[in-house]
Design an enzyme around this catalytic site. Structure first.
Site, mmCIF file in Angstrom:
data_model
loop_
_atom_site.group_PDB
_atom_site.id
_atom_site.type_symbol
_atom_site.label_atom_id
_atom_site.label_comp_id
_atom_site.label_asym_id
_atom_site.label_seq_id
_atom_site.Cartn_x
_atom_site.Cartn_y
_atom_site.Cartn_z
ATOM 1 N N SER A 109 -3.048 4.700 6.079
ATOM 2 C CA SER A 109 -2.166 3.548 6.217
ATOM 3 C C SER A 109 -1.951 2.892 4.849
ATOM 4 O O SER A 109 -1.431 3.529 3.942
ATOM 5 C CB SER A 109 -2.767 2.605 7.272
ATOM 6 O OG SER A 109 -1.858 1.619 7.654
ATOM 7 N N ASP A 159 4.399 6.531 15.915
ATOM 8 C CA ASP A 159 3.837 5.488 15.048
ATOM 9 C C ASP A 159 4.769 4.271 15.040
ATOM 10 O O ASP A 159 5.912 4.365 14.590
ATOM 11 C CB ASP A 159 3.675 6.052 13.621
ATOM 12 C CG ASP A 159 2.878 5.127 12.713
ATOM 13 O OD1 ASP A 159 2.895 3.906 12.951
ATOM 14 O OD2 ASP A 159 2.243 5.631 11.772
ATOM 15 N N HIS A 190 -0.164 5.206 15.252
ATOM 16 C CA HIS A 190 -0.636 4.909 13.890
ATOM 17 C C HIS A 190 -2.122 5.277 13.740
ATOM 18 O O HIS A 190 -2.580 5.579 12.639
ATOM 19 C CB HIS A 190 -0.414 3.422 13.576
ATOM 20 C CG HIS A 190 -0.456 3.120 12.107
ATOM 21 N ND1 HIS A 190 0.476 3.593 11.220
ATOM 22 C CD2 HIS A 190 -1.343 2.398 11.365
ATOM 23 C CE1 HIS A 190 0.189 3.178 9.987
ATOM 24 N NE2 HIS A 190 -0.918 2.452 10.056
HETATM 25 C C1 MLT Z 1 1.200 -1.253 4.583
HETATM 26 O O1 MLT Z 1 1.307 -2.464 4.589
HETATM 27 O O2 MLT Z 1 0.758 -0.596 3.634
HETATM 28 C C2 MLT Z 1 1.661 -0.567 5.808
HETATM 29 O O3 MLT Z 1 2.509 -1.394 6.503
HETATM 30 C C3 MLT Z 1 0.562 -0.130 6.670
HETATM 31 C C4 MLT Z 1 -0.439 -1.206 6.947
HETATM 32 O O4 MLT Z 1 -1.344 -1.355 6.164
HETATM 33 O O5 MLT Z 1 -0.366 -1.871 7.982
#
Ligand code: MLT
Length: 209
Positions: A109, A159, A190
């Site tokens: 992520s 996701d 996700h």
């Molecule tokens: C981010 O902010 O890098 C992406 O939206 C994924 C997350 O960390 O939620």
């Protein structure tokens, strides 16, 4: 073992490897995670590999991240660039301190997104990367050709955070600068699934040693 702080200001953990054939892994957590989160994943994916795991320096409502965002999926791109530079500095410092080869990043992520920024902007910082639920960190990514490293992108079909076309744009941006990208889109959201772990471990048997 308690975390230490590098000269570059990153709280991190380092677990020495006991299999010198395996490349070190740079474990990059998601929003709200920390330097301990992904260590079990790292030792599962590549048993015996050294593990280097920094904590993101940015706080969002108390939750560590690797760069600022303006909203979910909307990034402060000046900060992405600044923080990717800081992380590249940390990697260089840690390689000297712990006598490491260039690591393979395993990012989830937000950790996958900063790893993608490293791949786009800091040639040689990583020797490969596994990007779990990544999206493109820069709207106008650099196009300068690099030597290129192997990259595995594992995306989730359902996701809610990463739209399919955004992940596809990232793959294209990575290929444009010369990386050798394999992408798999899994029947997942996700969160990670067992298939992610199996595919990542298989990929590491090909590229992690
Ligand atoms: C981010 O902010 O890098 C992406 O939206 C994924 C997350 O960390 O939620």
């Amino acid at each position: 073992m308690s975390p230490t702080v590098s000269n570059t200001g990153f709280i991190h953990r380092f677990i020495p490897g006991n299999d010198p054939a395996r490349k070190p892994l740079l474990m990059l957590h998601g929003t709200g995670g920390d330097e301990s989160d992904l260590l079990p994943l790292g030792s599962r994916l590549s048993p015996g590999a050294a593990l280097l795991s920094p904590r993101g320096k940015v706080l969002e409502n108390g939750m560590p991240r690797f760069f600022h965002r303006l909203a979910e999926g909307v990034f402060d791109e000046a900060d992405v660039k600044l923080r990717a530079g800081e992380l590249a500095g940390f990697i260089a410092e840690a390689r000297q301190t712990y006598d490491l080869a260039a690591p393979i990043a395993v990012g989830f992520s937000n950790g996958a997104n900063i790893a993608a920024a490293l791949l786009l902007m800091h040639e040689g910082a990583l020797s490969g990367a596994i990007l779990l639920r990544a999206m493109t960190p820069l709207s106008e990514p650099p196009t300068t050709r690099q030597a290129g490293v192997p990259v595995l992108v594992l995306s989730g079909m359902m996701d809610p955070i990463v739209p399919a076309d955004n992940a596809a744009t990232l793959v294209q941006a990575l290929e444009t600068v010369g990386h050798k990208v394999e992408q798999q889109v899994l029947p997942a959201g996700h969160n990670l699934s067992q298939t992610d772990l199996t595919l990542a471990a298989e990929w590491l048997t090909r590229f992690g040693a």
